[in-house]
Design a protein around this motif. Sequence first.
Motif, short mmCIF file in Angstrom:
data_model
loop_
_atom_site.label_atom_id
_atom_site.label_comp_id
_atom_site.label_asym_id
_atom_site.label_seq_id
_atom_site.Cartn_x
_atom_site.Cartn_y
_atom_site.Cartn_z
N VAL A 1 1.10 -1.06 -0.12
CA VAL A 1 0.07 -0.11 0.08
C VAL A 1 0.95 1.22 0.02
CG1 VAL A 1 -1.77 1.32 1.21
CG2 VAL A 1 -2.08 -1.21 1.05
N THR A 2 1.86 1.44 0.74
CA THR A 2 2.73 2.51 0.97
C THR A 2 3.51 2.43 -0.37
OG1 THR A 2 4.52 1.06 2.26
CG2 THR A 2 2.81 2.40 3.43
N ARG A 3 4.00 1.57 -1.07
CA ARG A 3 4.62 1.61 -2.15
C ARG A 3 3.88 2.21 -3.34
NH1 ARG A 3 7.68 -3.56 -1.75
NH2 ARG A 3 5.61 -4.42 -2.04
N ASP A 4 2.60 1.54 -3.22
CA ASP A 4 1.72 2.17 -4.46
C ASP A 4 1.51 3.54 -4.21
OD1 ASP A 4 1.51 -0.35 -5.57
OD2 ASP A 4 -0.54 -0.80 -4.38
N LEU A 5 1.30 4.13 -2.90
CA LEU A 5 1.32 5.74 -2.75
C LEU A 5 2.64 6.36 -2.97
CD1 LEU A 5 -0.35 7.96 -1.39
CD2 LEU A 5 0.80 7.46 0.67
N LYS A 6 3.77 6.04 -2.80
CA LYS A 6 4.98 6.46 -3.44
C LYS A 6 5.04 6.81 -4.87
CE LYS A 6 8.01 5.56 0.46
NZ LYS A 6 9.33 4.91 1.03
N ALA A 7 4.57 5.57 -5.43
CA ALA A 7 4.77 5.52 -6.91
C ALA A 7 3.74 6.55 -7.43
CB ALA A 7 4.42 4.26 -7.56
N ALA A 8 2.52 6.63 -6.88
CA ALA A 8 1.56 7.61 -7.25
C ALA A 8 1.97 9.16 -6.92
CB ALA A 8 0.07 7.40 -6.73
N VAL A 9 2.74 9.36 -5.83
CA VAL A 9 3.15 10.61 -5.68
C VAL A 9 4.14 10.68 -6.68
CG1 VAL A 9 4.33 11.93 -4.14
CG2 VAL A 9 2.57 10.75 -3.22
N SER A 10 5.17 9.98 -6.81
CA SER A 10 6.10 10.33 -7.71
C SER A 10 5.61 10.40 -9.22
CB SER A 10 7.05 9.15 -7.85
OG SER A 10 7.91 9.16 -8.75
N ALA A 11 4.48 9.77 -9.72
CA ALA A 11 4.00 10.17 -10.94
C ALA A 11 3.59 11.44 -11.09
CB ALA A 11 2.93 9.11 -11.30
N ILE A 12 2.89 12.09 -9.81
CA ILE A 12 2.35 13.37 -9.94
C ILE A 12 3.56 14.46 -9.99
CG2 ILE A 12 1.23 15.20 -8.54
CD1 ILE A 12 -1.09 13.42 -9.13
N LEU A 13 4.56 14.18 -9.10
CA LEU A 13 5.65 15.10 -9.06
C LEU A 13 6.40 15.02 -10.35
CD1 LEU A 13 7.09 14.12 -5.46
CD2 LEU A 13 6.03 16.07 -6.36
N LEU A 29 -3.90 11.83 -10.94
CA LEU A 29 -4.60 12.28 -9.83
C LEU A 29 -5.60 11.07 -9.40
CD1 LEU A 29 -6.00 14.46 -7.84
CD2 LEU A 29 -7.79 14.84 -9.58
N HIS A 30 -6.32 10.57 -10.17
CA HIS A 30 -7.31 9.28 -9.76
C HIS A 30 -6.62 8.11 -9.34
CE1 HIS A 30 -10.36 11.27 -11.75
NE2 HIS A 30 -9.92 11.56 -12.94
N GLY A 31 -5.17 7.87 -9.83
CA GLY A 31 -4.09 6.84 -8.97
C GLY A 31 -3.66 7.24 -7.83
N LEU A 32 -3.66 8.66 -7.46
CA LEU A 32 -3.27 9.16 -6.19
C LEU A 32 -4.49 9.11 -5.34
CD1 LEU A 32 -1.19 10.60 -4.02
CD2 LEU A 32 -2.30 12.65 -5.22
N CYS A 33 -5.45 9.27 -5.67
CA CYS A 33 -6.55 9.36 -4.87
C CYS A 33 -7.15 7.81 -4.50
CB CYS A 33 -8.21 10.03 -5.34
SG CYS A 33 -7.56 11.73 -5.39
N GLY A 34 -6.97 7.09 -5.20
CA GLY A 34 -7.30 5.50 -5.05
C GLY A 34 -6.46 4.95 -3.99
N CYS A 35 -5.08 5.61 -4.14
CA CYS A 35 -4.00 4.93 -3.27
C CYS A 35 -4.20 5.26 -1.78
CB CYS A 35 -2.62 5.24 -3.53
SG CYS A 35 -1.91 4.41 -5.03
N LEU A 36 -4.64 6.72 -1.61
CA LEU A 36 -5.06 7.20 -0.38
C LEU A 36 -6.17 6.61 0.15
CD1 LEU A 36 -4.25 11.19 -1.32
CD2 LEU A 36 -3.11 9.68 0.48
N GLU A 37 -6.90 6.41 -0.61
CA GLU A 37 -8.26 5.77 -0.34
C GLU A 37 -7.89 4.54 0.48
OE1 GLU A 37 -12.01 4.67 -2.35
OE2 GLU A 37 -12.25 6.89 -1.83
#
Length: 153
Positions: A1-13, A29-37
Amino acid sequence: VTRDLKAAVSAILQGYGGGHRVTDASAELHGLCGCLERLLQFDQKQQKSFLRPQKDYWDFLCTALRQQRGNTEPALFVHSQDKLKTPLGKGRAFIRFCLAHGQLAECLQLCLLNPELTREWYGPRSPLVCPELQEDILDSLYALNGVAFDLDL
């Protein structure tokens, strides 16, 4: 879960760090929100409430922020939206509001200040109860403060 979040944040950055705005049309954005959820729901304990639907991460966020007397602006905004009926919808609106106002990391950090409360709401497999993983998560989310989110709230 945390790895997915880091990947989503990295994609945004990578995609939006140079002054481009993240909008509702952004796939990242949709990927990030899904990871956060998923992060906020992972190993969440069932909180029963008489005559009320099962509680969700939205209820945890409200309870924790109220307890810390933290920034209540996101919660007040969500409560003011009559169209939001379910805890899941309210939680999603909270995430979007915090992203748009650069407050997500700060709000989540406030919510995690009380380890006893966090353990009341989350089981031992949740990254939110592990101090090292909390730090990784918050570091990732604080990196998003440099990104402009132009979202329809």
